[in-house]
Motif scaffolding. Structure first.
Motif, PDB file in Angstrom:
ATOM      1  N   PRO A 139      55.153  29.844  25.908  1.00 46.79           N
ATOM      2  CA  PRO A 139      54.715  28.763  25.025  1.00 46.79           C
ATOM      3  C   PRO A 139      53.992  27.672  25.803  1.00 46.79           C
ATOM      4  O   PRO A 139      54.237  27.480  26.998  1.00 46.79           O
ATOM      5  N   VAL A 140      53.085  26.982  25.127  1.00 48.97           N
ATOM      6  CA  VAL A 140      52.456  25.786  25.698  1.00 48.97           C
ATOM      7  C   VAL A 140      53.279  24.588  25.255  1.00 48.97           C
ATOM      8  O   VAL A 140      53.683  24.493  24.085  1.00 48.97           O
ATOM      9  N   ASP A 141      53.553  23.653  26.173  1.00 48.76           N
ATOM     10  CA  ASP A 141      54.541  22.601  25.909  1.00 48.76           C
ATOM     11  C   ASP A 141      54.089  21.532  24.922  1.00 48.76           C
ATOM     12  O   ASP A 141      54.885  20.706  24.495  1.00 48.76           O
ATOM     13  N   SER A 142      52.819  21.554  24.519  1.00 48.17           N
ATOM     14  CA  SER A 142      52.322  20.465  23.676  1.00 48.17           C
ATOM     15  C   SER A 142      52.309  20.787  22.187  1.00 48.17           C
ATOM     16  O   SER A 142      52.299  19.881  21.362  1.00 48.17           O
ATOM     17  N   SER A 143      52.296  22.087  21.806  1.00 51.28           N
ATOM     18  CA  SER A 143      52.122  22.434  20.398  1.00 51.28           C
ATOM     19  C   SER A 143      52.894  23.690  20.032  1.00 51.28           C
ATOM     20  O   SER A 143      52.907  24.670  20.796  1.00 51.28           O
ATOM     21  N   VAL A 144      53.500  23.667  18.856  1.00 46.14           N
ATOM     22  CA  VAL A 144      54.260  24.820  18.370  1.00 46.14           C
ATOM     23  C   VAL A 144      53.341  26.006  18.062  1.00 46.14           C
ATOM     24  O   VAL A 144      53.798  27.143  17.951  1.00 46.14           O
ATOM     25  N   ALA A 145      52.032  25.760  17.946  1.00 44.52           N
ATOM     26  CA  ALA A 145      51.090  26.822  17.580  1.00 44.52           C
ATOM     27  C   ALA A 145      50.353  27.409  18.778  1.00 44.52           C
ATOM     28  O   ALA A 145      49.494  28.267  18.604  1.00 44.52           O
ATOM     29  N   ARG A 146      50.688  26.964  20.005  1.00 44.31           N
ATOM     30  CA  ARG A 146      49.931  27.406  21.175  1.00 44.31           C
ATOM     31  C   ARG A 146      50.797  28.167  22.167  1.00 44.31           C
ATOM     32  O   ARG A 146      51.928  27.759  22.487  1.00 44.31           O
ATOM     33  N   TYR A 147      50.216  29.253  22.702  1.00 42.14           N
ATOM     34  CA  TYR A 147      50.892  30.113  23.674  1.00 42.14           C
ATOM     35  C   TYR A 147      49.854  30.561  24.700  1.00 42.14           C
ATOM     36  O   TYR A 147      48.649  30.363  24.512  1.00 42.14           O
ATOM     37  N   GLN A 148      50.333  31.186  25.785  1.00 40.81           N
ATOM     38  CA  GLN A 148      49.394  31.581  26.831  1.00 40.81           C
ATOM     39  C   GLN A 148      49.875  32.834  27.540  1.00 40.81           C
ATOM     40  O   GLN A 148      51.070  33.007  27.788  1.00 40.81           O
TER      41      GLN A 148
END
Length: 272
Positions: A139-148
């Motif tokens: 997961p990306v720490d800033s948004s529930v909709a973002r991953y990497q």
């Protein structure tokens, strides 16, 4: 020992001498036992983590830390994060960038914890749905909709949004060959039709791959972006994406987010 008994013993010995030795069953049994213990340990760890998360979320909700009745999924553990924990990735915002969709900053503690637990479960499900070429999903720490995902030095941004729909018709699906954009419709489940798209991103050299569909009261979008800096397109085909979503546990995560929203309602959804 009688003469007859000695004779029988001698015949048995001579017969056994001609046979190959029995295989050693211990290593295989030990390996199977270890695998069983590992699976049991993982299940117990995940269960314990989920129980702790739900207790914490319940406490936050009772103390007013949540943002509403959907902060805790009553009677379900779907929002509880599985083990092992996936350390979120920090992506620095671009200068002047507006607040991003699904931002976690500024949320009440209980709601932020719920969404972070959701991200953990979503990351595992996305990892299961996407091919190894995308890399391990975090997961990306800033948004529930973002991953990497990261693989062989290339970094691929993965978007995963489940958003309350507006009750309108499904988004269009059209192909524009000169812009290197194609879209096809395929059956995801017996009752759900998906739109699968490959589209050029910022140049004709690199493409993204995405799937969009409606389920319950929500519109779902999953897209894998290219690593533009290295000129590497999203390393997943539309068929791989369709099969992965269909055969993994990702639809269970989608159904949770449909019943307990993690994003705000929006009229138009990119890629829908």
């Amino acid at each position: 020992m009688s003469k007859d008994a000695l004779l029988v013993k001698d015949v048995m010995k001579r017969t056994a001498d001609g046979l190959a030795p029995l295989p050693d069953l211990v290593p295989g049994a030990v390996a199977r036992g270890r695998r069983r213990r590992a699976r049991t340990r993982l299940a117990l760890t995940a269960g314990a983590f989920g129980a702790v998360s739900l207790v914490a979320l319940g406490t936050a909700a009772l103390s007013g830390g949540g943002s509403g009745p959907d902060t805790v999924a009553s009677g379900t553990g779907v929002a509880a994060a599985p083990a092992p924990y996936r350390t979120p990735v920090h992506v620095a915002p671009s200068p002047g960038e507006a607040e991003e969709d699904g931002a976690l900053a500024g949320l009440p503690p209980g709601e932020r914890r719920r969404l972070e637990d959701f991200q953990q479960r979503a990351a595992v499900a996305l990892d299961e749905a996407l091919p190894d070429t995308v890399g391990t999903i975090r997961p990306v720490d800033s948004s529930v909709a973002r991953y990497q995902g990261e693989k062989d030095g290339s970094v691929f941004q993965v978007g995963f949004s489940v958003r309350p729909g507006d009750g309108g018709a499904a988004g269009e699906c059209r192909s524009v060959p000169e812009k290197r954009m194609t879209c096809v419709k395929e059956e995801l489940t017996d009752s759900v039709e998906a739109r699968l798209r490959v589209a050029a991103v910022n140049s004709l050299e690199t493409t993204s791959t995405s799937i969009a569909f409606e389920i319950g009261n929500s519109t779902v979008l999953i897209d894998v972006s290219p690593d533009e800096g290295k000129g590497v397109s999203a390393p997943v085909t539309t068929q791989q994406l369709l099969d992965g979503v269909r055969e993994s546990g990702l639809l269970d995560v989608v159904r949770y987010a449909d019943e307990h929203p993690v994003l705000q309602k929006q009229i138009s959804v990119r890629g829908g």
